[in-house]
Design a protein around this motif. Structure first.
Motif, PDB file in Angstrom:
ATOM      1  N   PHE A  14       0.794  -0.958   0.005  1.00 35.25           N
ATOM      2  CA  PHE A  14      -0.056  -0.030   0.019  1.00 35.25           C
ATOM      3  C   PHE A  14       0.973   1.559  -0.043  1.00 35.25           C
ATOM      4  O   PHE A  14       1.699   1.405   0.849  1.00 35.25           O
ATOM      5  CB  PHE A  14      -0.938   0.153   1.360  1.00 35.25           C
ATOM      6  CG  PHE A  14      -2.014   1.072   1.308  1.00 35.25           C
ATOM      7  CD1 PHE A  14      -3.089   0.739   0.197  1.00 35.25           C
ATOM      8  CD2 PHE A  14      -1.991   2.250   1.870  1.00 35.25           C
ATOM      9  CE1 PHE A  14      -4.060   1.821   0.304  1.00 35.25           C
ATOM     10  CE2 PHE A  14      -3.036   3.082   1.753  1.00 35.25           C
ATOM     11  CZ  PHE A  14      -3.950   2.874   0.958  1.00 35.25           C
ATOM     12  N   SER A  15       0.808   2.029  -0.861  1.00 39.90           N
ATOM     13  CA  SER A  15       1.661   3.284  -1.073  1.00 39.90           C
ATOM     14  C   SER A  15       0.851   4.408  -1.846  1.00 39.90           C
ATOM     15  O   SER A  15       0.272   4.135  -3.047  1.00 39.90           O
ATOM     16  CB  SER A  15       2.943   2.878  -1.715  1.00 39.90           C
ATOM     17  OG  SER A  15       3.758   3.987  -2.014  1.00 39.90           O
ATOM     18  N   GLY A  16       0.845   5.566  -1.562  1.00 38.20           N
ATOM     19  CA  GLY A  16       0.377   6.501  -2.266  1.00 38.20           C
ATOM     20  C   GLY A  16      -1.068   6.564  -2.408  1.00 38.20           C
ATOM     21  O   GLY A  16      -1.689   6.789  -3.263  1.00 38.20           O
ATOM     22  N   GLY A  17      -1.757   5.918  -1.521  1.00 38.25           N
ATOM     23  CA  GLY A  17      -3.220   5.621  -1.352  1.00 38.25           C
ATOM     24  C   GLY A  17      -3.703   4.465  -2.395  1.00 38.25           C
ATOM     25  O   GLY A  17      -4.857   4.254  -2.340  1.00 38.25           O
ATOM     26  N   ALA A  18      -2.849   3.738  -2.768  1.00 42.30           N
ATOM     27  CA  ALA A  18      -3.350   2.428  -3.704  1.00 42.30           C
ATOM     28  C   ALA A  18      -2.650   1.086  -3.254  1.00 42.30           C
ATOM     29  O   ALA A  18      -1.405   1.405  -2.766  1.00 42.30           O
ATOM     30  CB  ALA A  18      -3.084   3.052  -5.257  1.00 42.30           C
ATOM     31  N   TRP A  19      -2.949  -0.042  -3.566  1.00 39.63           N
ATOM     32  CA  TRP A  19      -2.193  -1.121  -3.609  1.00 39.63           C
ATOM     33  C   TRP A  19      -1.701  -1.411  -4.802  1.00 39.63           C
ATOM     34  O   TRP A  19      -2.258  -1.423  -5.724  1.00 39.63           O
ATOM     35  CB  TRP A  19      -3.312  -2.318  -3.007  1.00 39.63           C
ATOM     36  CG  TRP A  19      -3.717  -2.289  -1.838  1.00 39.63           C
ATOM     37  CD1 TRP A  19      -5.033  -2.070  -1.388  1.00 39.63           C
ATOM     38  CD2 TRP A  19      -3.159  -2.963  -0.781  1.00 39.63           C
ATOM     39  NE1 TRP A  19      -5.049  -2.124   0.230  1.00 39.63           N
ATOM     40  CE2 TRP A  19      -3.845  -2.639   0.331  1.00 39.63           C
ATOM     41  CE3 TRP A  19      -1.940  -3.491  -0.346  1.00 39.63           C
ATOM     42  CZ2 TRP A  19      -3.604  -3.062   1.777  1.00 39.63           C
ATOM     43  CZ3 TRP A  19      -1.485  -3.740   0.717  1.00 39.63           C
ATOM     44  CH2 TRP A  19      -2.191  -3.540   1.884  1.00 39.63           C
ATOM     45  N   ASN A  60       2.588  -2.810   5.730  1.00 44.43           N
ATOM     46  CA  ASN A  60       1.628  -2.273   4.482  1.00 44.43           C
ATOM     47  C   ASN A  60       1.739  -3.220   3.363  1.00 44.43           C
ATOM     48  O   ASN A  60       1.603  -2.612   2.054  1.00 44.43           O
ATOM     49  CB  ASN A  60       2.228  -0.866   4.127  1.00 44.43           C
ATOM     50  CG  ASN A  60       3.947  -0.812   3.459  1.00 44.43           C
ATOM     51  OD1 ASN A  60       4.614  -1.974   3.819  1.00 44.43           O
ATOM     52  ND2 ASN A  60       4.331  -0.063   2.823  1.00 44.43           N
TER      53      ASN A  60
END
Ligand code: SF4
Length: 320
Positions: A14-19, A60
């Motif tokens: 999960f990074s920058g609001g997305a998987w 994450n």
């Protein structure tokens, strides 16, 4: 016979609001008594495969699809208690930095004995004898004295030997070695690889999954190799075939960037460009922006792994 079976593994961060997919639909089997190399540049997802198998992913990250089986145990479905029993006994891991596995506050003897007593039915005297034998096996000089030393009193190569002693102490069925020799000089590297083959593969029949960016290491010690690029396996086969007849343009480029191979072929070269980030994976074949053989179709269609007449597996439209 397969000890470890990875089936359609997909792992996301999960990074920058997305998987974002770090590993996409990866499958392979690890056999008893073999070393399987997982090779590719940094950022290709090799270590994420290793941590997915061990179920040691960061908070994450998640396995979003697929399964990992250690013989009859579904590791992807196991709870934390079961995993803790398996790690260090049937399933073991060594890291690039041995200090990841060693606790600087305790003597190495204490740490080896603790692992032995946690997983085997040994009293303190028996565990100490076994710890001593293990340190001797991995080549620690004056092992009896060194049982009382702390990790900071050892060189990098010696620390990796102790980490290896802990990893093999309970006769694991599977060892995952994540860049175990990257931080070591060439001579020590060869010694550690030799120890892994002799003590684990030959004497115990352990299956070893060796994560490395270095095809030279693969050539030295592996039986089969899976080449990963941008989260996917792009070529798979036995080491002799892949070194003599690399099919995928990425494998060819990796080999041509290896001085011993590139000079022999008269094609020593750097691979142009770099591995795309998770957020910026190109459509179609993920290697197409760097591939000198790319066709129009490569930008639209994702090639699947296919088995050639020689038994190699390759994911490239040139072999469809
Ligand atoms: Fe190159 Fe196309 Fe093969 Fe990808 S599918 S490696 S871009 S030729």
């Amino acid at each position: 016979m397969s000890l470890l079976s990875v089936r359609n593994l997909t792992t996301e961060f999960f990074s920058g609001g997305a998987w974002l997919e770090a590993v996409s639909d990866v499958s392979f089997d690890l056999r008893r008594g073999e070393i399987l190399g997982l090779v590719g540049e940094s950022g290709c997802g090799k270590s994420t495969v290793a941590y997915s198998v061990m179920r040691l992913l960061a908070s994450n990250a998640q396995i979003s699809a697929g399964e990992v089986w250690l013989e009859d145990v579904n590791l992807t479905a196991a709870d934390e208690g079961e995993l803790q029993d398996l790690r260090g006994s049937r399933l073991s891991m060594i890291f690039q930095d041995p200090m990841t596995a060693l606790d600087s506050l305790f003597t190495v003897g204490h740490q080896v004995i603790e692992t032995l007593q946690e997983h085997l039915d040994l009293n303190v005297i028996e565990a100490r004898e076994r710890a001593l034998a293990l340190l001797r096996q991995v080549g620690i000089p004056a092992a009896e004295e060194r049982l009382n030393a702390y990790p900071y009193q050892f060189s990098g190569g010696m620390s990796q030997r102790i980490a290896l002693a802990i990893a093999i102490s309970c006769h694991p069925q599977v060892l995952i070695a994540d860049e175990p020799t990257t931080a070591l000089d060439v001579t020590i590297q060869a010694q550690i690889l030799h120890l892994i083959r002799r003590l684990l593969v030959e004497e115990q029949g352990t299956g070893v999954l060796l994560i490395t960016h270095d095809l030279g290491v693969v050539a030295q010690v592996c039986d089969r190799v899976a080449v990963m690029y941008a989260g996917k396996i792009v070529e798979f086969g036995d080491v002799a075939s892949i070194f003599s007849n690399p099919l995928h343009p990425y494998t060819q480029a990796l080999l041509n960037s290896l001085p011993s191979q590139g000079i022999a072929r008269g094609e020593l070269e750097n691979i142009q460009g770099r591995v795309p980030s998770l957020a910026d994976r190109p459509a179609g074949c993920r290697f197409h922006p760097r591939c000198s053989h790319a066709l129009g179709v490569c930008r639209q269609e994702t090639p699947q792994l296919r088995t050639t007449a020689d038994g190699q597996e390759v994911a490239c439209v040139l072999y469809d």
